[in-house]
Scaffold this active site. Structure first.
Site, PDB file in Angstrom:
ATOM      1  N   ARG A 218       0.824  -1.211   0.000  1.00 29.32           N
ATOM      2  CA  ARG A 218       0.000   0.000   0.000  1.00 29.32           C
ATOM      3  C   ARG A 218       0.857   1.259   0.000  1.00 29.32           C
ATOM      4  O   ARG A 218       0.496   2.272   0.611  1.00 29.32           O
ATOM      5  CB  ARG A 218      -0.968   0.021   1.186  1.00 29.32           C
TER       6      ARG A 218
ATOM      7  N   ARG B 288      -3.693   6.108   0.826  1.00 30.77           N
ATOM      8  CA  ARG B 288      -4.362   7.179   1.566  1.00 30.77           C
ATOM      9  C   ARG B 288      -3.476   7.976   2.512  1.00 30.77           C
ATOM     10  O   ARG B 288      -3.886   9.019   2.994  1.00 30.77           O
ATOM     11  CB  ARG B 288      -5.519   6.565   2.372  1.00 30.77           C
TER      12      ARG B 288
ATOM     13  N   ASP C  65      -6.904  -3.209  -7.184  1.00 29.34           N
ATOM     14  CA  ASP C  65      -7.510  -3.783  -5.993  1.00 29.34           C
ATOM     15  C   ASP C  65      -7.735  -5.271  -6.229  1.00 29.34           C
ATOM     16  O   ASP C  65      -7.985  -5.689  -7.370  1.00 29.34           O
ATOM     17  CB  ASP C  65      -8.845  -3.098  -5.678  1.00 29.34           C
TER      18      ASP C  65
ATOM     19  N   TYR D  98     -14.564 -12.535   0.822  1.00 30.71           N
ATOM     20  CA  TYR D  98     -15.268 -11.272   0.591  1.00 30.71           C
ATOM     21  C   TYR D  98     -16.593 -11.493  -0.131  1.00 30.71           C
ATOM     22  O   TYR D  98     -17.608 -10.864   0.185  1.00 30.71           O
ATOM     23  CB  TYR D  98     -14.406 -10.330  -0.253  1.00 30.71           C
TER      24      TYR D  98
END
Length: 360
Positions: free
Chosen positions: A31, A35, A80, A158
């Protein structure tokens, strides 16, 4: 069709993955594009998460953002793991404050029939391939480009749970109640992932990482039944398909988070590198890796980046002392957190590079 790409200038991570000698320890961070970077937040303020993934120019831009700040040894394409369920026909939303959400998860095994069992990966995921090619060319050989996919069990988790969970009790219940149907779903995912990863290499990926992010919710017996066979099939068939296409197989990394019990089993597969989370003892992992001629990646505790820069440097030294400098790629034991300081990631990266390699 083979692409014509610029010559690679920094191949340290590829050498380390193959167990070859390096001048300095290569490092990247899971990552690393995300963010915690102000420049990424600016892009996200204008664009939906999956719009960024599906727009090659935007995916390229955010992939390269951390390389403009840090002396990294690899880029990892911005995408993703849940693009695979999308390719199978499921809707996935990235909900602020909640994370990935499936409005219509798989509620019973009958729902498997609603999926596109053999999607055309070039049609459904061509935007990832386009992003890889654009990014590889834009990098101009500066560092290698990593491609990736989620692993079958993690994606199934998921798809059945409908989002993230601390227990993933719904998909785990499937493994006990609906064993054969679970295997059917895992096989559908595996076949798609193989084609997807091969396509990524053709498009420009120079290493591949498979994320079994939710391995840790399985005990060893269930991991050996519902994760390991599919992980093995993926690495075997990806490498075989590339060779048959007259393309040199790229190093492949497997990251099974929290599956400390599986390191030896994973080391006996054809994966070149075993990724480790921060709970694993580097000394024990190295003993296993040496036995099977594997390289290791990891495993700095991400939370350690909240410490002072001076303490980060000391912790990096302790970590590498245990791993040794040969056949090793430095990384975090999981991804960056949104509230982390870019300066502290820089301290981690610089500390890795400042560690003397010597002649070992």
């Amino acid at each position: 069709m083979k692409q014509d790409f610029p010559n690679l200038q920094n191949d340290a991570i590829i050498k380390a993955a193959k167990g070859e000698k390096v001048d300095r320890i290569p490092v990247w961070a899971m990552r690393q594009a995300g963010r915690y970077l102000p420049e990424f937040k600016e892009v996200r303020a204008k664009h939906d998460f999956f719009t960024v993934c599906r727009t090659p120019e935007l995916a390229c831009e955010v992939t390269l953002q951390p390389l403009k700040r840090f002396d990294l040894d690899a880029a990892i394409i911005f995408s993703d793991i849940l693009v695979i369920p999308q390719a199978l026909g499921m809707e996935v939303q990235m909900v602020p404050g909640k994370g990935p959400t499936f409005p219509e998860p798989l509620q019973t095994p009958k729902d498997i029939s609603k999926l596109n069992h053999k999607p055309d990966v070039h049609k459904e995921l061509g935007y990832v391939f386009d992003a890889l090619t654009l990014t590889r060319k834009t990098l101009n050989g500066k560092v290698p480009l990593i491609g990736f996919s989620g692993a079958p069990w993690t994606l199934m988790a998921y798809m059945v749970e409908g989002g993230s969970s601390s227990t993933f009790s719904k998909p785990r219940s499937w493994l006990y109640k609906h064993s054969e149907e679970s295997k059917e779903l895992l096989n559908i995912l595996t076949g798609t992932i193989i084609k997807y990863l091969v396509g990524q290499v053709v498009a420009g990926a120079q290493l591949l990482q498979l994320f079994e992010s939710h391995a840790g919710v399985l005990n060893q017996e269930m991991f050996n039944k519902y994760s390991l066979p599919y992980l093995k099939r993926i690495v075997d068939e990806v490498k075989k398909n590339l060779i048959e296409a007259d393309i040199e197989p790229v190093p492949m990394i497997v990251f099974a988070k929290d599956a400390y019990y599986a390191i030896e089993d994973l080391a006996q597969t054809k994966y070149d590198v075993i990724g480790l989370d921060w709970t694993v003892d580097p000394v024990q992992a190295r003993e296993i890796a040496k036995k099977y001629g594997k390289s290791l990646q990891g495993n700095f505790d991400p939370a350690n980046l909240y410490d002072t820069q001076e303490n980060i440097e000391g912790a990096v030294k302790k970590m590498i002392d245990k791993f040794g400098t040969k056949s090793y790629i430095a990384n975090l034991g999981h991804g960056m957190y949104p509230d982390m300081s870019p300066d502290h990631l820089k301290a981690f990266i610089d500390a890795v590079h400042n560690y003397p390699v010597g002649d070992t």
